[in-house]
Structure formats: structure tokens, C-alpha cells
Design a protein around this motif. Structure first.
Motif, PDB file in Angstrom:
ATOM      1  N   GLU A  23      -5.846 -13.113  -5.680  1.00  0.00           N
ATOM      2  CA  GLU A  23      -5.049 -14.098  -4.964  1.00  0.00           C
ATOM      3  C   GLU A  23      -5.924 -14.904  -4.025  1.00  0.00           C
ATOM      4  OE1 GLU A  23      -1.512 -12.544  -3.231  1.00  0.00           O
ATOM      5  OE2 GLU A  23      -1.072 -11.312  -4.971  1.00  0.00           O
ATOM      6  N   GLU A  24      -7.233 -14.817  -4.218  1.00  0.00           N
ATOM      7  CA  GLU A  24      -8.163 -15.527  -3.363  1.00  0.00           C
ATOM      8  C   GLU A  24      -8.116 -17.022  -3.629  1.00  0.00           C
ATOM      9  OE1 GLU A  24     -12.262 -14.174  -2.585  1.00  0.00           O
ATOM     10  OE2 GLU A  24     -11.758 -12.661  -4.076  1.00  0.00           O
ATOM     11  N   SER A  25      -8.333 -17.765  -2.571  1.00  0.00           N
ATOM     12  CA  SER A  25      -8.539 -19.195  -2.748  1.00  0.00           C
ATOM     13  C   SER A  25      -9.720 -19.594  -1.875  1.00  0.00           C
ATOM     14  CB  SER A  25      -7.295 -19.997  -2.391  1.00  0.00           C
ATOM     15  OG  SER A  25      -6.965 -19.842  -1.043  1.00  0.00           O
ATOM     16  N   LEU A  26     -10.319 -20.688  -2.230  1.00  0.00           N
ATOM     17  CA  LEU A  26     -11.529 -21.141  -1.575  1.00  0.00           C
ATOM     18  C   LEU A  26     -11.354 -22.612  -1.240  1.00  0.00           C
ATOM     19  CD1 LEU A  26     -14.501 -20.403  -0.901  1.00  0.00           C
ATOM     20  CD2 LEU A  26     -15.072 -21.079  -3.227  1.00  0.00           C
ATOM     21  N   GLU A  27     -11.362 -22.937   0.059  1.00  0.00           N
ATOM     22  CA  GLU A  27     -11.288 -24.328   0.486  1.00  0.00           C
ATOM     23  C   GLU A  27     -12.708 -24.846   0.637  1.00  0.00           C
ATOM     24  OE1 GLU A  27      -9.678 -26.999   4.207  1.00  0.00           O
ATOM     25  OE2 GLU A  27      -8.596 -25.179   3.681  1.00  0.00           O
ATOM     26  N   LEU A  28     -13.013 -25.916  -0.066  1.00  0.00           N
ATOM     27  CA  LEU A  28     -14.385 -26.402  -0.121  1.00  0.00           C
ATOM     28  C   LEU A  28     -14.698 -27.399   0.982  1.00  0.00           C
ATOM     29  CD1 LEU A  28     -14.773 -26.985  -3.963  1.00  0.00           C
ATOM     30  CD2 LEU A  28     -15.139 -24.899  -2.640  1.00  0.00           C
ATOM     31  N   THR A  29     -15.900 -27.273   1.520  1.00  0.00           N
ATOM     32  CA  THR A  29     -16.434 -28.293   2.421  1.00  0.00           C
ATOM     33  C   THR A  29     -16.796 -29.507   1.565  1.00  0.00           C
ATOM     34  OG1 THR A  29     -18.714 -27.572   2.138  1.00  0.00           O
ATOM     35  CG2 THR A  29     -17.439 -26.528   3.930  1.00  0.00           C
ATOM     36  N   ASP A  30     -17.155 -30.603   2.207  1.00  0.00           N
ATOM     37  CA  ASP A  30     -17.562 -31.789   1.445  1.00  0.00           C
ATOM     38  C   ASP A  30     -18.766 -31.493   0.564  1.00  0.00           C
ATOM     39  OD1 ASP A  30     -15.505 -33.285   2.544  1.00  0.00           O
ATOM     40  OD2 ASP A  30     -16.773 -34.191   4.095  1.00  0.00           O
ATOM     41  N   ALA A  31     -19.740 -30.785   1.108  1.00  0.00           N
ATOM     42  CA  ALA A  31     -20.934 -30.450   0.323  1.00  0.00           C
ATOM     43  C   ALA A  31     -20.582 -29.531  -0.845  1.00  0.00           C
ATOM     44  CB  ALA A  31     -21.990 -29.801   1.217  1.00  0.00           C
ATOM     45  N   ALA A  32     -19.756 -28.531  -0.595  1.00  0.00           N
ATOM     46  CA  ALA A  32     -19.338 -27.617  -1.662  1.00  0.00           C
ATOM     47  C   ALA A  32     -18.546 -28.361  -2.732  1.00  0.00           C
ATOM     48  CB  ALA A  32     -18.520 -26.472  -1.084  1.00  0.00           C
ATOM     49  N   PHE A  70     -24.304 -21.018  -2.967  1.00  0.00           N
ATOM     50  CA  PHE A  70     -22.911 -21.354  -3.281  1.00  0.00           C
ATOM     51  C   PHE A  70     -22.608 -21.069  -4.753  1.00  0.00           C
ATOM     52  CE2 PHE A  70     -19.604 -24.557  -4.427  1.00  0.00           C
ATOM     53  CZ  PHE A  70     -18.553 -23.932  -3.768  1.00  0.00           C
ATOM     54  N   LEU A  71     -23.534 -21.406  -5.640  1.00  0.00           N
ATOM     55  CA  LEU A  71     -23.325 -21.126  -7.065  1.00  0.00           C
ATOM     56  C   LEU A  71     -23.225 -19.623  -7.322  1.00  0.00           C
ATOM     57  CD1 LEU A  71     -25.711 -23.794  -8.608  1.00  0.00           C
ATOM     58  CD2 LEU A  71     -23.210 -23.837  -8.599  1.00  0.00           C
ATOM     59  N   GLU A  72     -24.004 -18.832  -6.597  1.00  0.00           N
ATOM     60  CA  GLU A  72     -23.903 -17.377  -6.719  1.00  0.00           C
ATOM     61  C   GLU A  72     -22.533 -16.887  -6.251  1.00  0.00           C
ATOM     62  OE1 GLU A  72     -28.523 -15.929  -6.296  1.00  0.00           O
ATOM     63  OE2 GLU A  72     -27.377 -16.249  -4.461  1.00  0.00           O
ATOM     64  N   GLN A  73     -22.024 -17.470  -5.169  1.00  0.00           N
ATOM     65  CA  GLN A  73     -20.695 -17.093  -4.682  1.00  0.00           C
ATOM     66  C   GLN A  73     -19.624 -17.430  -5.713  1.00  0.00           C
ATOM     67  OE1 GLN A  73     -20.492 -19.215  -0.977  1.00  0.00           O
ATOM     68  NE2 GLN A  73     -21.722 -17.711   0.110  1.00  0.00           N
ATOM     69  N   LEU A  74     -19.736 -18.585  -6.337  1.00  0.00           N
ATOM     70  CA  LEU A  74     -18.780 -18.960  -7.386  1.00  0.00           C
ATOM     71  C   LEU A  74     -18.867 -18.005  -8.565  1.00  0.00           C
ATOM     72  CD1 LEU A  74     -19.180 -22.857  -7.425  1.00  0.00           C
ATOM     73  CD2 LEU A  74     -17.288 -21.536  -6.443  1.00  0.00           C
ATOM     74  N   THR A  75     -20.089 -17.590  -8.900  1.00  0.00           N
ATOM     75  CA  THR A  75     -20.288 -16.653 -10.000  1.00  0.00           C
ATOM     76  C   THR A  75     -19.661 -15.305  -9.672  1.00  0.00           C
ATOM     77  OG1 THR A  75     -22.354 -17.769 -10.596  1.00  0.00           O
ATOM     78  CG2 THR A  75     -22.027 -15.540 -11.457  1.00  0.00           C
TER      79      THR A  75
END
Length: 90
Positions: A23-32, A70-75
Motif C-alpha cells: 500500500e506504499e506510495s511515493l510522492e516525487l520531488t521535481d528531480a525524482a 533513486f533508481l535503486e530505491q525504485l528497484t
């Protein structure tokens, strides 16, 4: 691992909801958000870092580690997969 995500805008922010079993969600910064929108299966990690560096008028070397992190976190969240093991190998 099954990749599933829902991407939507909430109040101007890009929000990614992860796999159906979380149920996680991730709000992205502009850079992300720039990084996320750059992931297309064709661009390399280096090309994504170059794009981000250009957007923020920074040196590519200065943003490359942030891009990889950040890509590692997405992975880890199951939002992207790598055919060769991960963004540090790409």
C-alpha cells in the motif's frame, strides 16, 4: 516479482503507488519526477543523469550518484527491473 504501479497527479505532485501487494506510495520531488519520466528502457543511467544535470544546471558527476540511488530505491520497491542486475551495472 510482478511490476505494477499506478502513476497519478495529486495536487500537482506526481505520486507512484507500488505493487498491488503493498500500500506504499511515493510522492516525487521535481528531480525524482524527471528521473521517473526519463526511464524508458532505452536511456542509460548516464543519459538520465545528463538530462537531470542539464535541467538543474549541475555537473553530471554531481547528480549521477543521486540518480543511481533513486533508481535503486525504485528497484527495491519493485517499480523498475534491470536486465543486467541494477543501475550500478548499467
Amino acid at each position: 516479482m510482478s511490476l505494477y504501479s499506478r502513476v497519478r497527479r495529486l495536487g500537482g505532485a506526481l505520486v507512484i503507488t507500488g505493487r498491488a501487494d503493498t500500500e506504499e506510495s511515493l510522492e516525487l520531488t521535481d528531480a525524482a519526477e524527471t528521473i521517473w519520466l526519463s526511464i524508458d528502457g532505452r536511456r542509460t543511467v548516464q543519459e538520465i543523469a545528463a538530462r537531470l544535470a542539464e535541467q538543474y544546471d549541475e555537473e553530471e558527476d554531481e547528480v549521477a550518484d543521486d540518480v543511481v540511488t533513486f533508481l535503486e530505491q525504485l528497484t527495491e520497491r519493485g517499480l523498475v527491473e534491470w536486465p543486467d542486475g541494477g543501475p550500478r551495472q548499467a
